[in-house]
Design a protein around this motif. Structure first.
Motif, PDB file in Angstrom:
ATOM      1  N   THR A 246      47.712   1.183 -23.064  1.00  0.00           N
ATOM      2  CA  THR A 246      48.548   1.944 -22.127  1.00  0.00           C
ATOM      3  C   THR A 246      47.746   3.011 -21.395  1.00  0.00           C
ATOM      4  O   THR A 246      48.173   3.500 -20.355  1.00  0.00           O
TER       5      THR A 246
ATOM      6  N   GLU B  26      48.187   1.328 -28.094  1.00  0.00           N
ATOM      7  CA  GLU B  26      48.182   2.613 -27.391  1.00  0.00           C
ATOM      8  C   GLU B  26      47.063   2.666 -26.352  1.00  0.00           C
ATOM      9  O   GLU B  26      47.293   3.085 -25.204  1.00  0.00           O
TER      10      GLU B  26
ATOM     11  N   ARG C 233      40.985   9.453 -27.139  1.00  0.00           N
ATOM     12  CA  ARG C 233      42.110  10.008 -26.384  1.00  0.00           C
ATOM     13  C   ARG C 233      41.660  11.192 -25.538  1.00  0.00           C
ATOM     14  O   ARG C 233      42.061  11.337 -24.384  1.00  0.00           O
TER      15      ARG C 233
ATOM     16  N   TRP D 186      46.948   1.428 -32.668  1.00  0.00           N
ATOM     17  CA  TRP D 186      45.989   2.194 -31.866  1.00  0.00           C
ATOM     18  C   TRP D 186      45.560   1.387 -30.646  1.00  0.00           C
ATOM     19  O   TRP D 186      45.445   1.917 -29.548  1.00  0.00           O
TER      20      TRP D 186
END
Length: 165
Positions: free
Chosen positions: A57, A54, A160, A51
């Protein structure tokens, strides 16, 4: 091409977020999680590692933790995390306000969108001000995991969504 200054910023605490601390006599932590132990770190959810890769990014990630440089030199290598910058608590000089709140304010004032992940976001007038600004769409999203479970998939879904919006 985006630069670090226009990417969203994630300010990340360690204890209670990556590393968890269940009460052995009363552990109500998520039974669906397979916990791991690392001698240099402690108990953590191995799913947190991908996570955080991620998130790196999607945004700039900085440590905002009492681990200070050890988050970078001990924890990150032990768990296979990226080499995130450490937000230096010494740059904040207002003794009446928690340095973490001062850091969040600094980045919001610079126009950055901020995700603050910390199980121990202090309750204070300064916190209330940040919370209300976050509710008013200031670009602040606060995530407060429990010390027993740390960062979860539900938190990640909300992070997110914030970063995408």
């Amino acid at each position: 091409m985006s630069t670090a200054d226009d990417r969203p910023l994630i300010l990340l605490d360690v204890d209670g977020n990556i590393l968890t601390f269940p009460d052995p006599a009363n552990d109500f932590s998520d039974p669906r999680v397979s916990w791991a132990e690392h001698p240099d770190a402690g108990r953590y959810n191995p799913r947190v590692v991908p996570w955080l890769h991620e998130l790196a990014t999607l945004a700039e990630v900085r440590w905002l933790t009492s681990w200070h440089d050890e988050a970078r030199t001990v924890l990150a290598p032990a768990l296979g995390l990226p080499d995130f910058e450490v937000e230096d608590y010494r740059r904040y000089s207002d003794p009446g306000t928690d340095y973490k709140i001062q850091a969040v304010r600094r980045y919001l004032a610079a126009g950055r969108r901020v995700v603050w992940i910390d199980d121990d976001i202090p309750h204070s007038h300064a916190y209330d001000d940040l919370f209300h600004r976050g509710q008013a769409g200031s670009g602040l999203f606060m995530v407060r995991p429990t010390i027993e479970d740390g960062l979860t998939e539900a938190h990640m879904m909300r992070i997110r969504s914030f970063l995408a919006g």
